[in-house]
Design an enzyme around this catalytic site. Structure first.
Site, PDB file in Angstrom:
ATOM      1  N   ASP A  13       0.823  -1.226   0.000  1.00 14.40           N
ATOM      2  CA  ASP A  13       0.000   0.000   0.000  1.00 14.40           C
ATOM      3  C   ASP A  13       0.849   1.263   0.000  1.00 14.40           C
ATOM      4  O   ASP A  13       0.438   2.293   0.542  1.00 14.40           O
ATOM      5  CB  ASP A  13      -0.951   0.023   1.212  1.00 14.40           C
ATOM      6  CG  ASP A  13      -1.842  -1.201   1.278  1.00 14.40           C
ATOM      7  OD1 ASP A  13      -2.540  -1.463   0.292  1.00 14.40           O
ATOM      8  OD2 ASP A  13      -1.839  -1.891   2.314  1.00 14.40           O
ATOM      9  N   HIS A  41      -4.244  -1.705  -6.408  1.00 11.84           N
ATOM     10  CA  HIS A  41      -3.577  -0.515  -6.934  1.00 11.84           C
ATOM     11  C   HIS A  41      -4.651   0.511  -7.264  1.00 11.84           C
ATOM     12  O   HIS A  41      -5.646   0.186  -7.905  1.00 11.84           O
ATOM     13  CB  HIS A  41      -2.784  -0.824  -8.208  1.00 11.84           C
ATOM     14  CG  HIS A  41      -1.709  -1.840  -8.023  1.00 11.84           C
ATOM     15  ND1 HIS A  41      -0.678  -1.678  -7.125  1.00 11.84           N
ATOM     16  CD2 HIS A  41      -1.500  -3.042  -8.603  1.00 11.84           C
ATOM     17  CE1 HIS A  41       0.119  -2.737  -7.177  1.00 11.84           C
ATOM     18  NE2 HIS A  41      -0.365  -3.579  -8.053  1.00 11.84           N
TER      19      HIS A  41
END
Length: 429
Positions: A13, A41
């Site tokens: 992340d 994503h």
């Protein structure tokens, strides 16, 4: 021109999607080489948000994209993600996307087993996304996997399906669950095959041809180094090797193809799910970081745990992943803090460590040793050059470089693709 391999340098992340999308505009090929649809994503292009978890980020820009043999593929998720992106006018065809014929499949029995195990774990949950990634990799290593190429021969692989199902039925029995419905599984595979097979190709050969033409290849990693099955905070890790070296085996290219290794790291630290997190902040500062950074998992929607930048973990990541340069993201989240802390060591009992020990109880007991530096009041949001950054922000970046023993190559100052400060072009090596 050098190839570029992008890896997360923390616990995932980190903002890899934006950086990969930014680089993909200048790459000829984008390759996913490990993981599955457990890694999200988020791309923001011209104000439009795209969310991906399996497809390479290059599909949005129309760059030739390849899902390598190191990726485990849920064919039903592939279909759904592709359809969702097509509704956003993203063009995806067999001319722009290829799937390695040897990629293992994630089947419903894998995600079910994932859930059974998590539910049985009680307060000792690993924090899996329950998407079957781990069980699919287990079957790959156990030589039981059904692969993409097998979808063209469903009626010929009965004995292999029987072996796979027998293995899972034994496990399901231990959880008090009914056996796998073989007939339904076969019918489901036959039905989904038509969605996957047009994209199935010898990915290694495509990449070899592109390499001969001196094309720029961008390898896109998922998760982060500290989630690596060998080098991460075991057992709170993913089921694949997330380091840059995996780009070679997970794509079908030689080790020399990896090129410039770009590690992505936030200007602070976050983590989703369970596991040690020495710099975690259970206070107003941690909450502020989460709110400003919109820290929710792309795939799970879970709130991310937040803390100060950990230079100890980062230095370790740089070493084990062979990172050449760092792309620092979300610098703007730190705007306005009176002071900012950087972890420079850990204290476990009476001993101070300059690395994270491997034993999980030591990791859980690690207390951060902090260095405090002055913050900045000016905004860094949207900055596209060093001259637009506050002097104190530059000082913060330089201190990070010193502590992690690796240069900052890129700085991201917002989710927008163009809000990026380029220090060194990774494609130039």
């Amino acid at each position: 021109m050098a190839n570029v391999t992008v890896v997360g340098a923390q616990w995932g992340d980190e903002g890899k999607g934006k950086i990969v999308d930014w680089l993909a505009e200048r790459a000829d090929v984008v390759v996913r080489f490990q993981g599955g649809h457990n890694a999200g994503h988020t791309l923001v292009v011209n104000g439009v948000t795209y969310k991906l978890s399996l497809l390479p980020s290059g599909v949005v820009s129309g760059t030739l994209s390849i899902i390598g043999n190191g990726v485990v593929i849920d064919p039903w998720h592939f279909r759904d993600e592709m359809e969702r992106l097509r509704k956003q006018d993203v063009v995806i065809t067999p001319d722009t996307l290829a799937i390695a014929e040897t990629s293992p499949l994630i089947l419903p029995l894998h995600s079910e087993l994932d859930g059974f195990r998590e539910d049985r774990s009680g307060d000792k949950k690993i924090g899996t996304t329950r998407r079957g990634i781990g069980p699919a990799y287990e079957d790959k290593v156990g030589r039981r996997a059904i692969r993409v190429c097998d979808l063209a021969h469903i009626d010929e692989i009965g004995s292999r399906l029987d072996r796979l199902i027998a293995h899972h039925n034994a496990l399901r029995s231990g959880f008090g669950k009914p056996p796998v419905d073989r007939e339904k599984l076969v019918n489901d595979l036959k039905e989904i095959a038509g969605c996957i097979l047009p994209f199935a190709k010898p990915a290694w050969r495509i990449l070899a041809d592109e390499q001969k033409k001196n094309r720029r290849i961008l390898f896109e990693g998922a998760q982060g180094v500290m989630l690596d099955i060998d080098h991460g905070t075991y057992p709170y890790v993913t089921s694949s090797n997330t380091i840059a070296g995996s780009a070679a085996g997970g794509s079908g290219m030689g080790a020399s193809a990896v090129g410039f290794v770009l590690g992505i790291a936030k200007a602070y630290t976050t983590r989703v799910g369970a596991g040690p997190f020495p710099t975690e902040l259970d206070d107003e500062v941690g909450q502020t970081l989460g709110e400003r950074g919109h820290e929710f998992g792309t795939v799970t929607g879970r709130r991310r745990r937040c803390g100060w930048f950990d230079s100890v973990l980062m230095r370790q990541s740089v070493a084990v992943a062979g990172i050449t340069g760092i792309a620092l993201t979300k610098l703007d989240v730190l705007d306005g803090f009176d002071e900012i802390k950087i972890c420079t060591g850990y204290k476990i009992g009476d001993k101070v460590y300059d690395y994270l020990p491997p034993y999980y109880k030591d990791q859980a007991a690690a207390k951060p040793v902090y260095e405090t530096i002055e913050g900045w009041k000016e905004s860094t949001a949207g900055a596209r050059s060093w001259s637009e950054l506050p002097a104190q922000a530059i000082k913060y970046i330089r201190r990070i470089e010193e502590l992690i023993e690796c240069p900052i190559t890129l700085v991201s100052t917002s989710p927008e693709r163009e809000d990026t400060i380029l220090v060194k072009d990774p494609f130039l090596g």
